[in-house]
Design a protein around this motif. Structure first.
Motif, PDB file in Angstrom:
ATOM      1  N   LEU A 209       0.793  -1.223   0.000  1.00 49.87           N
ATOM      2  CA  LEU A 209       0.000   0.000   0.000  1.00 49.87           C
ATOM      3  C   LEU A 209       0.827   1.275   0.000  1.00 49.87           C
ATOM      4  N   LEU A 210       2.004   1.226   0.597  1.00 51.46           N
ATOM      5  CA  LEU A 210       2.837   2.427   0.686  1.00 51.46           C
ATOM      6  C   LEU A 210       4.041   2.388  -0.234  1.00 51.46           C
ATOM      7  N   GLY A 211       4.277   1.234  -0.843  1.00 48.59           N
ATOM      8  CA  GLY A 211       5.426   1.126  -1.738  1.00 48.59           C
ATOM      9  C   GLY A 211       6.756   1.063  -1.027  1.00 48.59           C
ATOM     10  N   ASP A 212       6.754   0.668   0.256  1.00 49.25           N
ATOM     11  CA  ASP A 212       8.020   0.518   0.971  1.00 49.25           C
ATOM     12  C   ASP A 212       8.900  -0.523   0.281  1.00 49.25           C
ATOM     13  N   ARG A 213      10.171  -0.239   0.209  1.00 47.86           N
ATOM     14  CA  ARG A 213      11.094  -1.199  -0.390  1.00 47.86           C
ATOM     15  C   ARG A 213      11.288  -2.387   0.542  1.00 47.86           C
ATOM     16  N   THR A 214      11.284  -3.562  -0.018  1.00 50.71           N
ATOM     17  CA  THR A 214      11.467  -4.791   0.752  1.00 50.71           C
ATOM     18  C   THR A 214      12.798  -5.428   0.374  1.00 50.71           C
TER      19      THR A 214
ATOM     20  N   GLY B  12      12.759  -2.665  10.867  1.00 51.58           N
ATOM     21  CA  GLY B  12      11.483  -2.004  11.143  1.00 51.58           C
ATOM     22  C   GLY B  12      10.798  -2.670  12.310  1.00 51.58           C
ATOM     23  N   GLN B  13      10.359  -1.866  13.274  1.00 47.74           N
ATOM     24  CA  GLN B  13       9.761  -2.423  14.474  1.00 47.74           C
ATOM     25  C   GLN B  13       8.401  -1.809  14.704  1.00 47.74           C
ATOM     26  N   PRO B  14       7.525  -2.530  15.389  1.00 45.78           N
ATOM     27  CA  PRO B  14       6.198  -2.011  15.669  1.00 45.78           C
ATOM     28  C   PRO B  14       6.241  -0.862  16.649  1.00 45.78           C
ATOM     29  N   ARG B  15       5.279   0.037  16.526  1.00 50.97           N
ATOM     30  CA  ARG B  15       5.199   1.161  17.436  1.00 50.97           C
ATOM     31  C   ARG B  15       4.164   0.883  18.528  1.00 50.97           C
TER      32      ARG B  15
END
Length: 311
Positions: A125-130, A304-307
């Motif tokens: 949905l956001l186009g974050d690079r994986t 990346g970690q949860p907030r």
């Protein structure tokens, strides 16, 4: 606590670590207590009254902030309603529906994959690079979910015989992933306590018509007694208010990377508590599926970690 106060609050690493150990314990207890009481308290009643109690506790502290920031809330009303729908309303209601037909251990294992769904939805949905390692982690964790849902038997999947509760829990985790992605895309500039109180208020109002329909036409509600009141108090205070505060204090004090590791304690605590209080036993598929999920989480959340969370 306002954002300004949070920035100036003294860092207390010892208290933060204690809180980060208690947080997954409370989340695990949420699954175990729900599984143990769902026959006496219908899922929608469980979800609705949990948040009513939490709101009653928080409102005296959060109402001044709501009044002070009412223009900001009105300006972001659509975003606030969407965020409350996917988090407070949908996630918790689905979790309690899942408890009707699946085990607390399965709930906790699937719940532990939230970072995977956040990474996957952020990519879609956001186009974050994986990165390749992150993609491998997502694949391993999803394989772990399939192992748990299939109970180690591929025929369960091919024959569409999976426990409905497991599938409902996957939907709950997907809902929280949507909330997390929307939270990034449509961030609302509110202090943490004001945001939390507003979300619980909106979420409770969203659940209300579904709860009333269930009360009148389906479940008939529940009988208020010590055996039903105590679980509701637990849901509101421990996995709700306290876990949220402990989690955010831990993230602020020791950083999100270290705090995220404590999430992996949730299925461990859940399996122990479920074994003690619900006589649930671990199967080989739990060990294999849990190992795949853990490996996937370690790979997928390295950057990346949860907030903040309120479950």
């Amino acid at each position: 606590m306002s954002s300004e106060n949070a920035q100036t609050a003294p860092r207390m690493p010892g208290l933060a670590y204690v809180g980060l150990v208690l947080t997954p314990l409370f989340w695990a207890g949420n699954a175990v207590v729900a599984r143990g009481t769902v026959e006496n308290i219908p899922p929608l009643s469980m979800s609705f009254w949990r948040w009513v109690i939490a709101l009653a506790i928080l409102l005296p502290f959060g109402l001044p902030g709501i009044l002070r920031h009412r223009q900001t809330i009105a300006r972001h009303l659509g975003s606030m309603l969407a965020l409350a729908t996917f988090s407070v309303a949908a996630f918790n209601s689905l979790l309690y529906f899942a408890a009707v037909t699946t085990t607390a251990t399965n709930i906790a294992l699937i719940n532990a994959t939230i970072p995977i769904f956040v990474a996957l939805l952020a990519w879609l949905l956001l186009g974050d690079r994986t990165r390749p390692l992150q993609a491998m982690g997502i694949a391993l964790a999803l394989l772990g979910i399939l192992t748990v849902v299939a109970r180690g038997d591929i025929l369960v999947l091919t024959g569409l015989q999976a426990q409905s509760g497991d599938l409902i829990m996957v939907a709950a985790v997907f809902s929280w992933g949507l909330f997390s992605v929307l939270l990034r895309r449509q961030a609302v500039p509110l202090p943490p306590l004001t945001f939390l109180t507003t979300q619980i208020l909106f979420g409770t109002l969203i659940i209300l018509p579904f709860y009333l329909a269930d009360l009148v036409w389906f479940s008939g509600g529940f009988e208020l007694s010590k055996g039903t009141a105590m679980p509701l108090l637990y849901f509101a205070i421990f996995p709700g208010i306290l876990a949220y505060g402990f989690w955010n204090h831990g993230v602020h004090t020791i950083g999100p990377a270290k705090a995220a590791i404590f999430m992996y304690l949730t299925p461990v605590f859940a399996s122990v508590l479920a074994g003690i209080f619900l006589d649930e036993s671990l199967g080989l598929f739990h060990v294999i599926g849990g190992g795949l999920i853990l490996a996937g989480l370690l790979l997928a959340t390295r950057t990346g970690q949860p907030r903040g969370n309120y479950r």
